[in-house]
Design an enzyme around this catalytic site. Structure first.
Site, PDB file in Angstrom:
ATOM      1  N   HIS A 103       9.102  48.395  98.823  1.00 35.24           N
ATOM      2  CA  HIS A 103      10.210  48.518  97.885  1.00 35.24           C
ATOM      3  C   HIS A 103      10.457  49.985  97.633  1.00 35.24           C
ATOM      4  O   HIS A 103       9.530  50.752  97.440  1.00 35.24           O
ATOM      5  CB  HIS A 103       9.864  47.818  96.575  1.00 35.24           C
ATOM      6  CG  HIS A 103       9.719  46.345  96.727  1.00 35.24           C
ATOM      7  ND1 HIS A 103      10.789  45.530  96.980  1.00 35.24           N
ATOM      8  CD2 HIS A 103       8.627  45.545  96.696  1.00 35.24           C
ATOM      9  CE1 HIS A 103      10.362  44.272  97.087  1.00 35.24           C
ATOM     10  NE2 HIS A 103       9.036  44.260  96.929  1.00 35.24           N
ATOM     11  N   CYS A 145      15.054  49.674 100.600  1.00 38.70           N
ATOM     12  CA  CYS A 145      16.383  49.877 100.040  1.00 38.70           C
ATOM     13  C   CYS A 145      16.668  51.373 100.014  1.00 38.70           C
ATOM     14  O   CYS A 145      15.778  52.168  99.737  1.00 38.70           O
ATOM     15  CB  CYS A 145      16.457  49.326  98.632  1.00 38.70           C
ATOM     16  SG  CYS A 145      16.219  47.553  98.601  1.00 38.70           S
TER      17      CYS A 145
END
Lengths: 256, 544
Positions: A103, A145
């Site tokens: 993440h 991301c």
């Protein structure tokens, strides 16, 4: 997890020995009690390809996977008692492939749940590697991301970088496995692995060919490439230069 | 004190009940309260330097200037060449040849200054030398001193060496072999000759390390079909073929040797079957050689130490696939072995018996002589031993393996590399410490940098005495410098604290310090206000 294991499987299949791969897994999902299929990690919900396999060497596991250990590994500033398998023993002739996933956000990537590494840290670590000639060329791949922000801070030469998504853009997982109730693999890595499954250690495909397969519609994000620090044209760089072990051999003259 | 009290009292009376501050009902007397507030502030102020000290990074000043000076220092290797024209020339010829040689040699001086930088010194000596210098077995000669002798010979063998002596064979006193200087250059600086030391040879050489681990593996492709080699006389083979070379190289490296036998080491591909002149053989193509090592399945080293490993594999093909040879591109090329640059070497051993179910064999010292001679050559090539120039015959090559000329050239090369690498490492440290602001520099790093600098200083001629200028000393110093400078670079304490963006720092500090700071600041402000109010009141009273 499956992302990293998929890459591990690929480079190993292309001939890089375990001694030259440093695999860092922050969690042991294969042996997690909640894994419905113990001892396995699959790359796909159809569960055809077990990434965990019979022969896997995890070098940094669980809480050993920290930002500090990662930076130490890259820069080589490790404790003298650290075993060989946990060191990056590269020199000025080594091509290094760094793959990171997890993440992340703008210019950072999370390690465990409480730490993060910033793009500056990685850039500085790579510069230190360059200064001590710990790599000849370095290929950095990140799937998270806003991944493309991770490589914006690099400033050392001979680095080629690619990421899964642009700033303010999420990287999505490819699909879920309803039986285990989690997403199995991320899109970007999924399509790279799919491409790599078609390659073997004597393939002559180049990185340009790989980058040409990036499709924002399929990946669901805009994968990026940064090659301004890199000196070779991408259509002359074979994938196996980074992801495989193809050694040049030569034969000694008889009178040596 | 008393005056203050009264004034305050009056002020309170004057101010009356509309001053709703707690000042009107002091729990403590004014002075006590001020002391309390002041002591809190005092603690905060006193802690500031402690906080600063605790959070700042220890960055000791590096000897930047001395490191900067390294750039200008250049190591040169003194080479003394003693020329002996012998007694076959008459005085006229002698004078002529001496002059000619001197001219040629001065050209040599200009030619090979680039790699490695050599500092030639020539002397002419005619009388002190024996008729045949090779009969005297002098092995304890000083390094860097070479002797060139001109002798009458019958056979046509222009150049012969033994020890550090080069004998130039003269057949005819009117004509001496011309390329004497070329021969000297090839002997003294073999790396500067592209023909002698091509790029392929250069890229083979493993990066220098003071320690190496040599891993010898007897690898059967498939022992289950029979005809396998179940063992080998490795101790005897090592001591006969490998140890003499290791002993010669002991100034450069420290070796650890390990060996193992494996019975099943499958390949990831199938060699091609070729039939020529009724003889069938299996051939490894060049592409297959490059992926020969099946590192996913072969365990070749024990991995107990961090030393770099050079691998040597004696591969015994499966009994069904013999003989296995490598593809050759020209006649006379080796077809039984190949080198993987910087990694190791592979030798294919085809036992004479082939076919399924044939009996297993034990490789004796005699069987191993071929493979181990190849291993020895591969080891030398991987460690950078230069190729001996083919125009010169070395009489003592069989005895030594590596001639003193080659060994000296290797030592010069490695010294130079080590000095350059350690100077690079030191410059990198300075560069990085300047560039990355939160990189700590501790006392131990400083000590290692100083040590490396001292070792580097010892390699440059200005500071050293004549006695310690020998090549071995220089090499030892260069190894010290390399080891210390990389220790300094890789010092675990030198890891820069992680970078945190400013907003992250605020995010951490604000929730912690805001609740503590609010009462402190409020108390101070309140007290100041009260103090000002009282002063105003006092001055008003005065004017009244």
């Amino acid at each position: 997890m499956a992302n990293t294991l998929g890459m591990y499987r690929t480079v190993k299949r292309l001939g890089i020995p375990d001694s030259n791969i440093i695999l860092m897994l922050a969690d042991d999902v294969a042996c997690n009690a909640r894994n419905h299929f113990p001892g396995t990690v699959f790359a796909n919900a159809d569960r055809k390809l077990d990434l965990y396999g019979d022969n896997i060497e995890v070098d940094y596991r669980g809480y050993e996977v920290t930002v500090e250990n990662f930076i130490r590994l890259l820069t080589g500033r490790v404790s003298p008692t650290l075993p060989r398998s946990k060191r990056l023993l590269t020199d000025a002739r080594s091509n290094v492939f760094v793959y990171m996933t997890g993440h992340g956000g703008a210019e950072f990537l999370k390690f465990q749940d409480n730490e993060e590494i910033s793009a500056f840290d990685i850039a500085d670590a790579f510069e230190q590697m360059w200064q001590k000639r710990r790599y000849n060329e370095l290929f950095f791949m990140v799937d998270t991301c806003q991944a493309n922000t991770m490589y914006t801070k690099f400033y050392s030469p001979n680095i080629l970088a690619t990421g899964s998504s642009e700033l303010k853009e999420n990287s999505y997982s490819h699909h879920n496995d309803a039986d285990i109730g989690v997403a199995v693999i991320d899109s970007f890595t999924h399509y790279i692995l799919q491409y790599m499954e078609g390659q073997n250690s004597t393939s002559k495909t180049t990185l340009q060919d790989l980058f040409a397969t990036y499709d924002p519609v399929r990946i669901k994000s805009h994968a990026g490439v940064r090659s301004d620090l890199y000196h070779r044209p991408l259509d002359q760089v074979r994938i196996t230069d980074f992801l495989g072990a193809v050694s040049k051999v030569d034969v000694l003259p008889l009178d040596y | 004190m008393a005056a203050v009290y009264t004034q305050k009292h009056e002020a309170q009376v004057k101010g009356g009940p509309e001053e709703g501050l707690s000042l009107s009902h002091p729990v403590h007397s004014d002075t006590t309260r001020r002391w309390i507030v002041a002591s809190y502030w005092l603690v905060v102020l006193l802690c500031l330097p402690v906080w600063y000290y605790m959070t700042s990074i220890e960055r000791l000043p590096l000897p930047t200037e001395r490191i900067g000076l390294l750039e200008g220092k250049r190591v040169t290797f003194p080479i003394k060449i003693d020329l002996d024209l012998g007694n076959q020339f008459d005085s006229v010829q002698r004078g002529m040849y001496a002059r000619g040689m001197e001219e040629d040699l001065s050209l040599l001086k200009q030619q090979s200054i680039d790699f490695p930088p050599l500092d030639f010194e020539f002397t002419f000596n005619a009388d002190r030398h024996p008729v045949d210098p090779c009969l005297q077995s002098e092995t304890d000669e000083a390094e860097d001193s070479y002797y060139v002798h001109f002798r009458m010979v019958d056979v046509d063998r222009p150049f012969v060496t033994c020890g550090r002596h080069l004998v130039v064979g003269v057949k005819d006193t009117l004509r001496i072999p011309l390329p004497v200087t070329d021969a000297i250059r090839d002997l003294v600086a073999p790396y500067s000759n592209q023909k002698l030391h091509p790029t392929a040879a250069e890229s083979r050489i493993a990066q220098y390390s003071p320690t190496y681990r040599l891993a010898f593996t007897l690898l059967n492709e498939d022992a289950s079909v029979g005809g396998a080699a179940t063992g080998w006389e490795i101790h005897e083979a090592l001591s006969r073929y490998i140890h003499p070379t290791l002993t010669q190289l002991r100034d450069l490296h420290n070796f650890t040797v390990e060996s193992q036998v494996q019975y099943f080491g499958g390949l990831t591909f199938d060699p091609q079957l070729e039939v020529s002149d009724g003889v069938q053989r299996w051939t490894l193509s060049e592409e297959q050689m490059s992926v020969f090592i099946n590192s996913a399945e072969w365990t070749l080293t024990s991995g107990v130490s961090n030393d770099p490993v050079l691998h040597f594999i004696l591969f015994v093909p499966s009994a069904e696939r013999r003989p296995l040879v490598t593809h050759t591109t020209f006649v006379g090329q080796r077809n039984d072995s190949f080198v993987l640059p910087q990694w190791g070497g592979v030798v294919i051993h085809n036992p004479p018996i082939a076919g399924q179910g044939s009996p297993n064999t034990f490789l004796s010292l005699h069987d191993l002589s071929g493979p181990f001679n190849t291993f020895r050559a591969q080891l030398a090539a991987l460690l950078g031993v230069p190729h001996f120039t083919p125009q010169v015959t070395a009489l003592d090559r069989a005895k030594f393996g590596i001639t003193p000329w080659q060994l000296d050239a290797l030592k010069r090369r490695r010294s130079l590399e080590n000095i350059a690498n350690s100077a690079d490492a030191l410059r990198s440290i300075v560069h990085l410490v300047n560039q990355i602001e939160n990189m700590p520099v501790g006392q131990d790093v400083l000590g290692q940098v100083d040590g490396a600098l001292a070792a580097l200083d010892a390699t440059t001629p200005a500071t050293q005495e004549q006695s310690s200028r020998s090549l071995s000393h220089l090499l030892a110093h260069s190894i010290d410098a390399l080891t210390l400078s990389s220790q300094a670079f890789f010092n675990p304490g030198m890891i820069g604290l992680l970078y945190y963006p400013t907003e992250h720092k605020y995010a951490v500090y604000t929730p912690l310090f805001a609740p503590v700071a609010v009462p402190l600041v409020v108390a101070l402000v309140r007290d100041l206000r009260g103090w000002r109010a009282r002063r105003r009141a006092a001055s008003k009273q005065k004017t009244e």
